[in-house]
Design an enzyme around this catalytic site. Structure first.
Site, PDB file in Angstrom:
ATOM      1  N   HIS A   1      32.849  38.168  83.378  1.00  0.00           N
ATOM      2  CA  HIS A   1      33.461  37.484  82.635  1.00  0.00           C
ATOM      3  C   HIS A   1      32.430  36.467  81.850  1.00  0.00           C
ATOM      4  O   HIS A   1      32.390  36.413  80.492  1.00  0.00           O
ATOM      5  CB  HIS A   1      34.656  36.780  82.655  1.00  0.00           C
ATOM      6  CG  HIS A   1      35.611  37.632  83.318  1.00  0.00           C
ATOM      7  ND1 HIS A   1      36.317  37.268  84.445  1.00  0.00           N
ATOM      8  CD2 HIS A   1      36.505  38.639  82.929  1.00  0.00           C
ATOM      9  CE1 HIS A   1      37.404  38.204  84.625  1.00  0.00           C
ATOM     10  NE2 HIS A   1      37.391  39.140  83.924  1.00  0.00           N
TER      11      HIS A   1
ATOM     12  N   LYS B   1      53.797  39.435  86.309  1.00  0.00           N
ATOM     13  CA  LYS B   1      52.750  39.504  87.434  1.00  0.00           C
ATOM     14  C   LYS B   1      52.701  38.058  88.064  1.00  0.00           C
ATOM     15  O   LYS B   1      53.185  37.011  87.933  1.00  0.00           O
ATOM     16  CB  LYS B   1      51.371  39.756  86.644  1.00  0.00           C
ATOM     17  CG  LYS B   1      51.067  40.983  86.335  1.00  0.00           C
ATOM     18  CD  LYS B   1      49.591  41.297  86.241  1.00  0.00           C
ATOM     19  CE  LYS B   1      49.323  42.546  85.718  1.00  0.00           C
ATOM     20  NZ  LYS B   1      47.821  42.465  85.074  1.00  0.00           N
TER      21      LYS B   1
ATOM     22  N   ARG C   1      32.717  47.769  81.275  1.00  0.00           N
ATOM     23  CA  ARG C   1      31.869  47.909  82.482  1.00  0.00           C
ATOM     24  C   ARG C   1      31.394  49.267  82.662  1.00  0.00           C
ATOM     25  O   ARG C   1      30.236  49.495  82.690  1.00  0.00           O
ATOM     26  CB  ARG C   1      32.628  47.639  83.538  1.00  0.00           C
ATOM     27  CG  ARG C   1      32.879  45.816  83.787  1.00  0.00           C
ATOM     28  CD  ARG C   1      33.918  45.604  84.794  1.00  0.00           C
ATOM     29  NE  ARG C   1      35.155  46.363  84.728  1.00  0.00           N
ATOM     30  CZ  ARG C   1      36.188  45.996  85.188  1.00  0.00           C
ATOM     31  NH1 ARG C   1      36.160  45.315  86.297  1.00  0.00           N
ATOM     32  NH2 ARG C   1      37.372  46.674  85.198  1.00  0.00           N
TER      33      ARG C   1
ATOM     34  N   SER D   1      38.029  41.278  89.302  1.00  0.00           N
ATOM     35  CA  SER D   1      38.795  39.942  89.783  1.00  0.00           C
ATOM     36  C   SER D   1      39.349  40.808  91.030  1.00  0.00           C
ATOM     37  O   SER D   1      39.585  39.830  92.116  1.00  0.00           O
ATOM     38  CB  SER D   1      39.662  39.641  88.822  1.00  0.00           C
ATOM     39  OG  SER D   1      39.112  39.072  87.588  1.00  0.00           O
TER      40      SER D   1
HETATM   41  O1  PNS Z   1      41.953  40.940  81.906  1.00  0.00           O
HETATM   42  P1  PNS Z   1      42.652  41.840  81.653  1.00  0.00           P
HETATM   43  O2  PNS Z   1      44.186  41.742  82.410  1.00  0.00           O
HETATM   44  O3  PNS Z   1      42.101  43.313  81.447  1.00  0.00           O
HETATM   45  O4  PNS Z   1      43.397  41.523  80.144  1.00  0.00           O
HETATM   46  C1  PNS Z   1      44.400  41.987  79.661  1.00  0.00           C
HETATM   47  C2  PNS Z   1      45.039  41.803  78.330  1.00  0.00           C
HETATM   48  C3  PNS Z   1      45.494  40.292  78.728  1.00  0.00           C
HETATM   49  C4  PNS Z   1      44.053  41.518  77.111  1.00  0.00           C
HETATM   50  C5  PNS Z   1      46.076  42.559  77.738  1.00  0.00           C
HETATM   51  O5  PNS Z   1      47.022  42.709  79.015  1.00  0.00           O
HETATM   52  C6  PNS Z   1      46.917  41.829  76.691  1.00  0.00           C
HETATM   53  O6  PNS Z   1      46.534  41.858  75.557  1.00  0.00           O
HETATM   54  N1  PNS Z   1      48.207  41.579  77.005  1.00  0.00           N
HETATM   55  C7  PNS Z   1      48.944  40.699  76.091  1.00  0.00           C
HETATM   56  C8  PNS Z   1      50.049  41.768  75.570  1.00  0.00           C
HETATM   57  C9  PNS Z   1      49.927  42.394  74.302  1.00  0.00           C
HETATM   58  O7  PNS Z   1      49.559  42.211  73.331  1.00  0.00           O
HETATM   59  N2  PNS Z   1      50.137  44.022  74.835  1.00  0.00           N
HETATM   60  C10 PNS Z   1      49.743  44.810  73.676  1.00  0.00           C
HETATM   61  C11 PNS Z   1      48.365  45.482  73.652  1.00  0.00           C
HETATM   62  S1  PNS Z   1      48.124  47.039  74.198  1.00  0.00           S
END
Ligand code: PNS
Length: 163
Positions: A17, A41, A90, A128
């Protein structure tokens, strides 16, 4: 002035990150790290702890700030008056999920683009989730995490095991 939002769970923030944050900070005028506050979560670290760790390890980057968000990412990006979302890729296995997310976000907010940075090869295997597993089995974390983050993870795991 280009502003990017780099969103994620960051539970915890890894060197992978960090590499994306540093490279984005060089390309953009302003970078906002968006830490997801997701009630459904159970993260290892609270959102406040994750924000604090990110603030500490990005304090040398003048154009980076850290905020948390609930709900939809596109709403947060609009609130920040940002232009783009940045995500790290990645490996090919990330691509399907990332593409789905980027396309969905684009339908909801056609004014926001997602740009992808390929993760530094050194960290292309890193997640993570893996780091947390290593920590639970007392493995060494220095190759994966900033020393301060590694210290907090070890402390947290110790606390959880003593309960
Ligand atoms: O680090 P991560 O868990 O891969 O990040 C995922 C994240 C936070 C980018 C994604 O879960 C997110 O944007 N969540 C917010 C909810 C949202 O907007 N959902 C619709 C997008 S598909």
């Amino acid at each position: 002035m280009a502003t990017a939002v780099y969103p994620g769970s960051f539970d915890p923030v890894t060197l992978g990150h960090m590499d994306i944050i540093e490279r984005t900070a060089q390309m953009m005028d302003h970078v906002i790290i968006g830490v997801l506050h997701n009630n459904s979560k159970t993260p290892l670290f609270s959102v406040e702890e994750r924000v604090k760790m990110l603030e500490e390890i990005t304090s040398h980057l003048d154009n980076v700030e850290v905020r948390f968000f609930h709900g939809l990412l596109v709403d947060f990006v609009h609130e920040c008056h940002a232009d783009v979302i940045v995500r790290g890729l990645r490996a090919i296995t990330d691509f399907e999920y990332e593409l789905q997310m980027a396309q969905t976000n684009r339908v909801m907010a056609p004014d926001i683009d997602t740009i992808f940075l390929t993760t530094n090869l050194r960290y292309s295997y890193l997640s993570s989730t893996t780091v947390k597993e290593i920590a639970f089995f007392h493995g060494k974390l220095e190759a994966f995490l900033h020393p301060e983050v590694a210290r907090r993870v070890e402390e947290k795991v110790k606390k959880l095991k003593n309960h």
